[in-house]
Design a protein around this motif. Structure first.
Motif, PDB file in Angstrom:
ATOM      1  N   VAL A  21      26.758  33.224  60.091  1.00 67.11           N
ATOM      2  CA  VAL A  21      26.508  34.095  60.888  1.00 67.11           C
ATOM      3  C   VAL A  21      27.608  34.472  61.758  1.00 67.11           C
ATOM      4  O   VAL A  21      28.014  35.450  61.844  1.00 67.11           O
ATOM      5  CB  VAL A  21      25.519  33.735  61.897  1.00 67.11           C
ATOM      6  CG1 VAL A  21      25.472  34.688  63.007  1.00 67.11           C
ATOM      7  CG2 VAL A  21      24.070  33.579  61.368  1.00 67.11           C
ATOM      8  N   ALA A  22      28.603  33.394  62.002  1.00 64.83           N
ATOM      9  CA  ALA A  22      29.846  33.579  62.514  1.00 64.83           C
ATOM     10  C   ALA A  22      30.869  34.400  61.633  1.00 64.83           C
ATOM     11  O   ALA A  22      31.555  35.142  62.278  1.00 64.83           O
ATOM     12  CB  ALA A  22      30.596  32.327  62.815  1.00 64.83           C
ATOM     13  N   LEU A  23      30.675  34.243  60.541  1.00 65.15           N
ATOM     14  CA  LEU A  23      31.662  35.268  59.583  1.00 65.15           C
ATOM     15  C   LEU A  23      31.057  36.534  59.399  1.00 65.15           C
ATOM     16  O   LEU A  23      31.743  37.501  59.047  1.00 65.15           O
ATOM     17  CB  LEU A  23      31.713  34.518  58.122  1.00 65.15           C
ATOM     18  CG  LEU A  23      32.376  33.066  58.251  1.00 65.15           C
ATOM     19  CD1 LEU A  23      32.552  32.682  56.714  1.00 65.15           C
ATOM     20  CD2 LEU A  23      33.765  33.489  58.592  1.00 65.15           C
ATOM     21  N   ALA A  25      28.958  38.279  61.557  1.00 66.90           N
ATOM     22  CA  ALA A  25      28.394  39.227  62.595  1.00 66.90           C
ATOM     23  C   ALA A  25      29.623  39.975  63.050  1.00 66.90           C
ATOM     24  O   ALA A  25      29.017  41.179  63.139  1.00 66.90           O
ATOM     25  CB  ALA A  25      28.180  38.059  63.826  1.00 66.90           C
ATOM     26  N   PRO A  26      30.774  39.707  62.931  1.00 68.41           N
ATOM     27  CA  PRO A  26      31.872  40.772  63.112  1.00 68.41           C
ATOM     28  C   PRO A  26      32.030  41.778  61.964  1.00 68.41           C
ATOM     29  O   PRO A  26      32.265  43.156  62.224  1.00 68.41           O
ATOM     30  CB  PRO A  26      33.034  40.073  63.216  1.00 68.41           C
ATOM     31  CG  PRO A  26      32.809  38.734  63.470  1.00 68.41           C
ATOM     32  CD  PRO A  26      31.728  38.418  62.837  1.00 68.41           C
ATOM     33  N   LEU A  27      31.524  41.559  60.826  1.00 69.54           N
ATOM     34  CA  LEU A  27      31.497  42.475  59.825  1.00 69.54           C
ATOM     35  C   LEU A  27      30.083  43.593  59.752  1.00 69.54           C
ATOM     36  O   LEU A  27      30.503  44.765  59.516  1.00 69.54           O
ATOM     37  CB  LEU A  27      31.296  42.028  58.307  1.00 69.54           C
ATOM     38  CG  LEU A  27      32.733  40.940  58.165  1.00 69.54           C
ATOM     39  CD1 LEU A  27      32.195  40.138  56.979  1.00 69.54           C
ATOM     40  CD2 LEU A  27      33.916  41.677  58.073  1.00 69.54           C
ATOM     41  N   ILE A  28      29.047  43.024  60.466  1.00 70.14           N
ATOM     42  CA  ILE A  28      27.949  43.954  60.582  1.00 70.14           C
ATOM     43  C   ILE A  28      28.027  44.864  61.956  1.00 70.14           C
ATOM     44  O   ILE A  28      27.554  45.815  61.994  1.00 70.14           O
ATOM     45  CB  ILE A  28      26.765  43.027  60.606  1.00 70.14           C
ATOM     46  CG1 ILE A  28      26.560  42.213  59.245  1.00 70.14           C
ATOM     47  CG2 ILE A  28      25.373  43.785  60.950  1.00 70.14           C
ATOM     48  CD1 ILE A  28      25.492  41.181  58.967  1.00 70.14           C
ATOM     49  N   ASP A  29      28.273  44.125  63.042  1.00 66.61           N
ATOM     50  CA  ASP A  29      28.486  44.922  63.989  1.00 66.61           C
ATOM     51  C   ASP A  29      29.852  44.810  64.742  1.00 66.61           C
ATOM     52  O   ASP A  29      30.354  43.786  65.264  1.00 66.61           O
ATOM     53  CB  ASP A  29      27.449  44.163  65.237  1.00 66.61           C
ATOM     54  CG  ASP A  29      27.380  44.785  66.485  1.00 66.61           C
ATOM     55  OD1 ASP A  29      27.877  45.972  66.841  1.00 66.61           O
ATOM     56  OD2 ASP A  29      26.844  44.280  67.503  1.00 66.61           O
ATOM     57  N   ASP A  30      30.479  46.128  64.491  1.00 68.95           N
ATOM     58  CA  ASP A  30      31.977  45.989  64.894  1.00 68.95           C
ATOM     59  C   ASP A  30      32.148  46.463  66.146  1.00 68.95           C
ATOM     60  O   ASP A  30      32.721  47.532  66.425  1.00 68.95           O
ATOM     61  CB  ASP A  30      32.374  47.045  63.792  1.00 68.95           C
ATOM     62  CG  ASP A  30      34.130  47.227  63.706  1.00 68.95           C
ATOM     63  OD1 ASP A  30      34.572  45.856  64.141  1.00 68.95           O
ATOM     64  OD2 ASP A  30      34.739  47.900  63.375  1.00 68.95           O
ATOM     65  N   SER A  31      31.577  45.872  67.192  1.00 73.01           N
ATOM     66  CA  SER A  31      31.797  45.993  68.523  1.00 73.01           C
ATOM     67  C   SER A  31      32.121  44.584  69.115  1.00 73.01           C
ATOM     68  O   SER A  31      32.196  43.760  68.502  1.00 73.01           O
ATOM     69  CB  SER A  31      30.819  46.600  69.099  1.00 73.01           C
ATOM     70  OG  SER A  31      29.515  45.659  69.105  1.00 73.01           O
ATOM     71  N   ALA A  32      32.230  44.730  70.603  1.00 70.53           N
ATOM     72  CA  ALA A  32      32.563  43.552  71.244  1.00 70.53           C
ATOM     73  C   ALA A  32      31.226  42.414  71.115  1.00 70.53           C
ATOM     74  O   ALA A  32      31.508  41.424  71.375  1.00 70.53           O
ATOM     75  CB  ALA A  32      32.797  43.878  72.920  1.00 70.53           C
ATOM     76  N   LYS A  33      30.130  43.076  71.087  1.00 69.92           N
ATOM     77  CA  LYS A  33      29.025  42.092  70.726  1.00 69.92           C
ATOM     78  C   LYS A  33      29.188  41.352  69.638  1.00 69.92           C
ATOM     79  O   LYS A  33      28.536  40.275  69.717  1.00 69.92           O
ATOM     80  CB  LYS A  33      27.647  42.977  70.815  1.00 69.92           C
ATOM     81  CG  LYS A  33      26.635  42.407  71.081  1.00 69.92           C
ATOM     82  CD  LYS A  33      25.344  43.094  71.227  1.00 69.92           C
ATOM     83  CE  LYS A  33      24.121  42.454  71.208  1.00 69.92           C
ATOM     84  NZ  LYS A  33      22.969  43.502  71.391  1.00 69.92           N
ATOM     85  N   GLY A  34      29.340  41.943  68.649  1.00 67.35           N
ATOM     86  CA  GLY A  34      29.488  41.552  67.295  1.00 67.35           C
ATOM     87  C   GLY A  34      30.472  40.462  67.350  1.00 67.35           C
ATOM     88  O   GLY A  34      30.594  39.436  66.889  1.00 67.35           O
ATOM     89  N   ALA A  36      31.850  38.878  69.880  1.00 66.64           N
ATOM     90  CA  ALA A  36      31.362  37.761  70.917  1.00 66.64           C
ATOM     91  C   ALA A  36      30.384  36.723  70.170  1.00 66.64           C
ATOM     92  O   ALA A  36      30.393  35.584  70.290  1.00 66.64           O
ATOM     93  CB  ALA A  36      30.835  38.207  71.938  1.00 66.64           C
ATOM     94  N   THR A  37      29.403  37.479  69.358  1.00 68.18           N
ATOM     95  CA  THR A  37      28.486  36.628  68.560  1.00 68.18           C
ATOM     96  C   THR A  37      29.109  35.730  67.685  1.00 68.18           C
ATOM     97  O   THR A  37      28.797  34.586  67.589  1.00 68.18           O
ATOM     98  CB  THR A  37      27.365  37.688  67.947  1.00 68.18           C
ATOM     99  OG1 THR A  37      26.916  38.403  68.953  1.00 68.18           O
ATOM    100  CG2 THR A  37      26.385  36.847  67.217  1.00 68.18           C
ATOM    101  N   GLY A  38      30.067  36.378  66.817  1.00 68.08           N
ATOM    102  CA  GLY A  38      30.950  35.253  66.007  1.00 68.08           C
ATOM    103  C   GLY A  38      31.529  34.363  66.580  1.00 68.08           C
ATOM    104  O   GLY A  38      31.703  33.299  66.227  1.00 68.08           O
ATOM    105  N   ILE A  39      32.286  34.673  67.804  1.00 71.58           N
ATOM    106  CA  ILE A  39      33.046  33.279  68.501  1.00 71.58           C
ATOM    107  C   ILE A  39      31.796  32.266  68.914  1.00 71.58           C
ATOM    108  O   ILE A  39      31.998  31.144  68.665  1.00 71.58           O
ATOM    109  CB  ILE A  39      33.824  33.968  69.701  1.00 71.58           C
ATOM    110  CG1 ILE A  39      34.800  34.829  69.168  1.00 71.58           C
ATOM    111  CG2 ILE A  39      34.294  33.018  70.443  1.00 71.58           C
ATOM    112  CD1 ILE A  39      35.593  35.520  70.090  1.00 71.58           C
ATOM    113  N   GLY A  40      30.927  32.888  69.492  1.00 75.24           N
ATOM    114  CA  GLY A  40      29.764  31.876  69.964  1.00 75.24           C
ATOM    115  C   GLY A  40      29.123  30.926  68.847  1.00 75.24           C
ATOM    116  O   GLY A  40      28.997  29.868  68.877  1.00 75.24           O
ATOM    117  N   MET A  41      28.730  31.737  67.667  1.00 74.01           N
ATOM    118  CA  MET A  41      28.466  30.989  66.445  1.00 74.01           C
ATOM    119  C   MET A  41      29.403  30.196  65.977  1.00 74.01           C
ATOM    120  O   MET A  41      29.001  28.846  65.374  1.00 74.01           O
ATOM    121  CB  MET A  41      27.626  31.921  65.606  1.00 74.01           C
ATOM    122  CG  MET A  41      26.572  32.693  66.069  1.00 74.01           C
ATOM    123  SD  MET A  41      25.288  31.693  66.429  1.00 74.01           S
ATOM    124  CE  MET A  41      24.208  31.782  64.987  1.00 74.01           C
ATOM    125  N   ALA A  42      30.580  30.417  65.968  1.00 71.09           N
ATOM    126  CA  ALA A  42      31.895  29.856  65.385  1.00 71.09           C
ATOM    127  C   ALA A  42      31.922  28.371  66.192  1.00 71.09           C
ATOM    128  O   ALA A  42      31.913  27.059  65.704  1.00 71.09           O
ATOM    129  CB  ALA A  42      32.875  30.286  65.494  1.00 71.09           C
TER     130      ALA A  42
END
Length: 60
Positions: A21-23, A25-34, A36-42
């Motif tokens: 999910v960390a990898l 999330a930023p590819l699926i949602d290209d915003s600050a929310k994606g 932040a989700t990637g960082i949190g899951m990492a």
């Protein structure tokens, strides 16, 4: 509950799922929310990975 969460199969699942999910999330949602989700899951994935690493020496 603590025994369940600290078992090796659950830790491996948490590590791999959160890393995926960390990898993704930023590819699926290209915003600050994606991002932040990637960082949190990492961070969660690193926590599970460190628990696996620490438990490695105890089970040998």
């Amino acid at each position: 509950m603590k025994a369940l969460l600290s078992s090796r199969p659950v830790l491996w699942f948490l590590f791999l799922f959160n890393l995926t999910v960390a990898l993704a999330a930023p590819l699926i949602d290209d915003s600050a929310k994606g991002i932040a989700t990637g960082i949190g899951m990492a961070v969660a994935s690193l926590g599970a990975g460190s628990a696996l690493y620490q438990g490695r020496g105890q089970r040998a």
